[in-house]
Design a protein around this motif. Structure first.
Motif, PDB file in Angstrom:
ATOM      1  N   ILE A   5     -54.249 -12.182 -18.717  1.00 44.96           N
ATOM      2  CA  ILE A   5     -54.366 -13.282 -19.672  1.00 44.96           C
ATOM      3  C   ILE A   5     -53.812 -12.808 -21.007  1.00 44.96           C
ATOM      4  O   ILE A   5     -54.221 -11.761 -21.521  1.00 44.96           O
ATOM      5  N   LEU A   6     -52.875 -13.554 -21.570  1.00 41.45           N
ATOM      6  CA  LEU A   6     -52.310 -13.244 -22.875  1.00 41.45           C
ATOM      7  C   LEU A   6     -52.983 -14.128 -23.919  1.00 41.45           C
ATOM      8  O   LEU A   6     -53.009 -15.354 -23.783  1.00 41.45           O
ATOM      9  N   ILE A   7     -53.525 -13.508 -24.950  1.00 44.76           N
ATOM     10  CA  ILE A   7     -54.287 -14.196 -25.982  1.00 44.76           C
ATOM     11  C   ILE A   7     -53.458 -14.310 -27.258  1.00 44.76           C
ATOM     12  O   ILE A   7     -52.866 -13.333 -27.721  1.00 44.76           O
ATOM     13  N   LYS A   8     -53.423 -15.514 -27.820  1.00 43.48           N
ATOM     14  CA  LYS A   8     -52.770 -15.739 -29.111  1.00 43.48           C
ATOM     15  C   LYS A   8     -53.854 -16.031 -30.148  1.00 43.48           C
ATOM     16  O   LYS A   8     -54.636 -16.965 -29.992  1.00 43.48           O
ATOM     17  N   ASN A   9     -53.887 -15.227 -31.204  1.00 42.03           N
ATOM     18  CA  ASN A   9     -54.898 -15.458 -32.245  1.00 42.03           C
ATOM     19  C   ASN A   9     -54.240 -16.136 -33.434  1.00 42.03           C
ATOM     20  O   ASN A   9     -53.506 -15.518 -34.174  1.00 42.03           O
ATOM     21  N   GLY A  10     -54.512 -17.411 -33.612  1.00 39.06           N
ATOM     22  CA  GLY A  10     -53.817 -18.214 -34.609  1.00 39.06           C
ATOM     23  C   GLY A  10     -54.108 -17.833 -36.043  1.00 39.06           C
ATOM     24  O   GLY A  10     -53.322 -17.168 -36.714  1.00 39.06           O
ATOM     25  N   GLU A  11     -55.265 -18.218 -36.551  1.00 38.41           N
ATOM     26  CA  GLU A  11     -55.581 -18.034 -37.966  1.00 38.41           C
ATOM     27  C   GLU A  11     -55.681 -16.565 -38.354  1.00 38.41           C
ATOM     28  O   GLU A  11     -55.399 -16.192 -39.497  1.00 38.41           O
ATOM     29  N   ILE A  12     -56.085 -15.719 -37.405  1.00 38.57           N
ATOM     30  CA  ILE A  12     -56.236 -14.296 -37.701  1.00 38.57           C
ATOM     31  C   ILE A  12     -54.911 -13.686 -38.153  1.00 38.57           C
ATOM     32  O   ILE A  12     -54.881 -12.754 -38.963  1.00 38.57           O
ATOM     33  N   ASP A  59     -62.493 -13.173 -10.880  1.00 37.51           N
ATOM     34  CA  ASP A  59     -61.882 -14.508 -10.891  1.00 37.51           C
ATOM     35  C   ASP A  59     -61.335 -14.802 -12.292  1.00 37.51           C
ATOM     36  O   ASP A  59     -62.097 -14.961 -13.242  1.00 37.51           O
ATOM     37  N   LEU A  60     -60.004 -14.886 -12.399  1.00 37.68           N
ATOM     38  CA  LEU A  60     -59.398 -15.147 -13.706  1.00 37.68           C
ATOM     39  C   LEU A  60     -59.704 -16.558 -14.212  1.00 37.68           C
ATOM     40  O   LEU A  60     -59.705 -16.794 -15.416  1.00 37.68           O
ATOM     41  N   ASP A  61     -59.951 -17.486 -13.304  1.00 37.11           N
ATOM     42  CA  ASP A  61     -60.344 -18.838 -13.735  1.00 37.11           C
ATOM     43  C   ASP A  61     -61.639 -18.778 -14.536  1.00 37.11           C
ATOM     44  O   ASP A  61     -61.772 -19.435 -15.586  1.00 37.11           O
ATOM     45  N   GLU A  62     -62.597 -17.994 -14.059  1.00 35.19           N
ATOM     46  CA  GLU A  62     -63.864 -17.854 -14.775  1.00 35.19           C
ATOM     47  C   GLU A  62     -63.648 -17.145 -16.106  1.00 35.19           C
ATOM     48  O   GLU A  62     -64.266 -17.497 -17.123  1.00 35.19           O
ATOM     49  N   ALA A  63     -62.781 -16.149 -16.108  1.00 36.63           N
ATOM     50  CA  ALA A  63     -62.496 -15.430 -17.355  1.00 36.63           C
ATOM     51  C   ALA A  63     -61.892 -16.367 -18.396  1.00 36.63           C
ATOM     52  O   ALA A  63     -62.249 -16.323 -19.575  1.00 36.63           O
ATOM     53  N   LYS A  68     -62.139 -19.450 -23.475  1.00 34.39           N
ATOM     54  CA  LYS A  68     -61.903 -20.722 -24.177  1.00 34.39           C
ATOM     55  C   LYS A  68     -62.978 -21.013 -25.212  1.00 34.39           C
ATOM     56  O   LYS A  68     -62.780 -21.837 -26.100  1.00 34.39           O
ATOM     57  N   LYS A  69     -64.113 -20.310 -25.118  1.00 29.21           N
ATOM     58  CA  LYS A  69     -65.226 -20.558 -26.029  1.00 29.21           C
ATOM     59  C   LYS A  69     -65.460 -19.390 -26.979  1.00 29.21           C
ATOM     60  O   LYS A  69     -66.521 -19.311 -27.615  1.00 29.21           O
ATOM     61  N   VAL A  70     -64.490 -18.504 -27.084  1.00 27.94           N
ATOM     62  CA  VAL A  70     -64.594 -17.382 -28.019  1.00 27.94           C
ATOM     63  C   VAL A  70     -63.801 -17.720 -29.280  1.00 27.94           C
ATOM     64  O   VAL A  70     -62.583 -17.919 -29.219  1.00 27.94           O
ATOM     65  N   PHE A  71     -64.493 -17.802 -30.412  1.00 26.55           N
ATOM     66  CA  PHE A  71     -63.823 -18.156 -31.664  1.00 26.55           C
ATOM     67  C   PHE A  71     -62.850 -17.047 -32.084  1.00 26.55           C
ATOM     68  O   PHE A  71     -63.133 -15.862 -31.927  1.00 26.55           O
ATOM     69  N   GLY A  72     -61.729 -17.488 -32.618  1.00 18.73           N
ATOM     70  CA  GLY A  72     -60.654 -16.583 -33.000  1.00 18.73           C
ATOM     71  C   GLY A  72     -59.448 -16.725 -32.094  1.00 18.73           C
ATOM     72  O   GLY A  72     -58.321 -16.425 -32.490  1.00 18.73           O
ATOM     73  N   ILE A  73     -59.681 -17.195 -30.863  1.00 18.90           N
ATOM     74  CA  ILE A  73     -58.589 -17.376 -29.904  1.00 18.90           C
ATOM     75  C   ILE A  73     -58.008 -18.772 -30.077  1.00 18.90           C
ATOM     76  O   ILE A  73     -58.691 -19.769 -29.862  1.00 18.90           O
ATOM     77  N   ALA A  74     -56.736 -18.833 -30.476  1.00 16.55           N
ATOM     78  CA  ALA A  74     -56.089 -20.125 -30.672  1.00 16.55           C
ATOM     79  C   ALA A  74     -55.567 -20.690 -29.353  1.00 16.55           C
ATOM     80  O   ALA A  74     -55.647 -21.892 -29.098  1.00 16.55           O
ATOM     81  N   ALA A  75     -55.003 -19.819 -28.514  1.00 14.22           N
ATOM     82  CA  ALA A  75     -54.431 -20.250 -27.246  1.00 14.22           C
ATOM     83  C   ALA A  75     -54.332 -19.049 -26.323  1.00 14.22           C
ATOM     84  O   ALA A  75     -54.437 -17.898 -26.749  1.00 14.22           O
ATOM     85  N   MET A  76     -54.123 -19.335 -25.035  1.00 12.86           N
ATOM     86  CA  MET A  76     -53.974 -18.260 -24.056  1.00 12.86           C
ATOM     87  C   MET A  76     -53.114 -18.753 -22.896  1.00 12.86           C
ATOM     88  O   MET A  76     -52.923 -19.965 -22.704  1.00 12.86           O
ATOM     89  N   SER A  77     -52.625 -17.808 -22.135  1.00 14.16           N
ATOM     90  CA  SER A  77     -51.833 -18.129 -20.948  1.00 14.16           C
ATOM     91  C   SER A  77     -52.149 -17.130 -19.855  1.00 14.16           C
ATOM     92  O   SER A  77     -52.283 -15.925 -20.132  1.00 14.16           O
ATOM     93  N   ARG A  78     -52.257 -17.613 -18.639  1.00 17.31           N
ATOM     94  CA  ARG A  78     -52.289 -16.708 -17.498  1.00 17.31           C
ATOM     95  C   ARG A  78     -50.855 -16.295 -17.215  1.00 17.31           C
ATOM     96  O   ARG A  78     -49.966 -17.145 -17.105  1.00 17.31           O
ATOM     97  N   ALA A  79     -50.623 -14.988 -17.113  1.00 18.13           N
ATOM     98  CA  ALA A  79     -49.246 -14.500 -17.046  1.00 18.13           C
ATOM     99  C   ALA A  79     -49.070 -13.475 -15.926  1.00 18.13           C
ATOM    100  O   ALA A  79     -49.960 -12.666 -15.659  1.00 18.13           O
TER     101      ALA A  79
END
Length: 390
Positions: A5-12, A59-63, A68-79
């Motif tokens: 999972i690739l995480i994009k942190n927007g405001e940070i 299970d990456l779906d569960e991850a 999705k409910k962790v503040f700071g994460i703007a977007a993510m992608s399964r890669a």
């Protein structure tokens, strides 16, 4: 195939020299939340955080649902993780995206070449990978303006990544990056939303709730604890302070003008909440007030309430209407619990004709007959504390 999972942190990304501090807190929160699924390797490089399960059974779906409910994460992608070889990227992308591409009609490829030693530039990667995907999916067409799916190829220092589609995160900044505050939580719709919104701005939450047995039932208290538990999905563990409020309300009813019941009760709640907040190392109070929604939420009533507080009072809903608040409550899954028909202490003692424009002198004069400090001490000494977790 190896998937991460690739995480994009927007405001940070806008935090300048403090960015690493915010990222450290976010990653710590991610690790804590993901620990229920197993062990993950979390690394960061070039403005992206990579989350890699160390156990193939995870299970990456569960991850993704947790992240999705962790503040700071703007977007993510399964890669897909693949070799930095154009031929390998083409073949692995076609296999990895086979199901996705079979269900659409148009697509385009975008490339990000962070590793400048890679022999192909971004436009060439787009052209070569796009051409290969077309050869394997003859039903597709390229649409660079409004594609059904954007296929992204990222060539980084240690590997290449292929993904299609962005999953929106909770946004905001990480919990724990802004301090700690005390949420006044009732059983209604507004206060859980207010807590969620301030947690999104990085605040750790404690909460305080006022009960009035026998006028309020045990079910009303359990309803609030359920609300707090639902909030934990976004806000983390919440320490709940349950305050016995019956005697204070009865004293107000016996000795104060009926039209001032609500505002005097609110002033007692703020006094008690501030005392508990200071003892719990909180630096502010949070309420779910919205301007003009009820009698205690007019400009003059709020001014009277604030006069008993020496710490900041955050009111994130102050300019929102009820429909906007309900929309957020549905999003965070507190709405259906909030509307359960168990009354809280405020609704039980609501006056028939509350004063909407009280003056401070009028309210202070009405309070003179009350033993304010002894009533507060009695209430604080009877507080029960419950820790609410997921």
């Amino acid at each position: 195939m190896k998937e991460i999972i690739l995480i994009k942190n927007g405001e940070i990304a806008l935090k300048g020299l403090n960015r690493a501090t915010f990222e450290d807190i976010m990653i710590k929160n991610m690790r804590r939340r993901l620990s229920v699924l197993g062990k993950f390797k979390i690394t960061r490089a070039q403005s992206t955080v990579a989350v890699e399960p160390e156990d193939e059974e995870i299970d990456l779906d569960e991850a993704v649902e947790i992240l999705k409910k962790v503040f700071g994460i703007a977007a993510m992608s399964r890669a897909l993780v693949t070799e930095k070889n154009l031929g390998t990227i083409q073949k692995d992308a076609a296999e990895y995206l086979k199901d996705t591409l079979s269900e659409i009609r148009t697509f385009k490829v975008e490339a990000k070449r962070s590793d400048k030693s890679f022999p192909y530039q971004s436009p060439e990667i787009c052209r070569e990978v796009g051409g290969y995907l077309l050869s394997k999916n003859p039903h597709l067409k390229v649409d660079v303006h409004h594609p059904d799916v954007i296929v992204t190829v990222e060539v980084r220092d240690f590997a290449a990544y292929v993904h299609a589609g962005v999953i929106h995160g909770a946004g905001g900044i990480p919990i724990g990056s802004s301090g700690k505050a005390m949420l006044l939580i009732s059983g209604g719709i507004d206060s859980p939303v207010a807590g969620y919104m301030m947690a999104k701005r990085g605040l750790i939450l404690d909460a305080i709730h006022f009960v009035s047995p026998p006028y309020t039932s045990e079910r009303a208290k359990l309803k609030v604890l359920e609300l707090a538990q639902k909030m934990c999905e976004y806000c983390g563990t919440i320490k709940m302070h349950i305050v016995p409020f019956t005697h204070i309300q009865e004293q107000i009813r016996q000795h104060c003008p009926e039209d001032l019941f609500t505002i005097i009760m609110r002033r007692f709640m703020m006094r008690i909440s501030q005392r508990v907040a200071k003892a719990s190392s909180c630096e502010a109070l949070i309420t779910g007030e919205s301007m003009g929604q009820v009698a205690s939420q007019t400009l003059k009533a709020i001014a009277c309430t604030d006069r008993v507080c020496s710490m900041p009072v955050f009111r994130p809903l102050i300019g929102m209407d009820k429909n906007e608040i309900i929309e957020i409550s549905r999003k965070i899954d507190t709405f259906e619990t909030s509307i359960l028909p168990y009354e809280d202490c405020c609704t039980v003692f609501t006056p028939r004709h509350p004063r909407t424009k009280p003056s401070l002198s009028m309210v202070e004069h009405a309070e003179e007959v009350l033993e304010i400090e002894s009533l507060i001490e009695e209430a604080v000494s009877g507080i029960e504390v419950e820790t609410v977790r997921l």
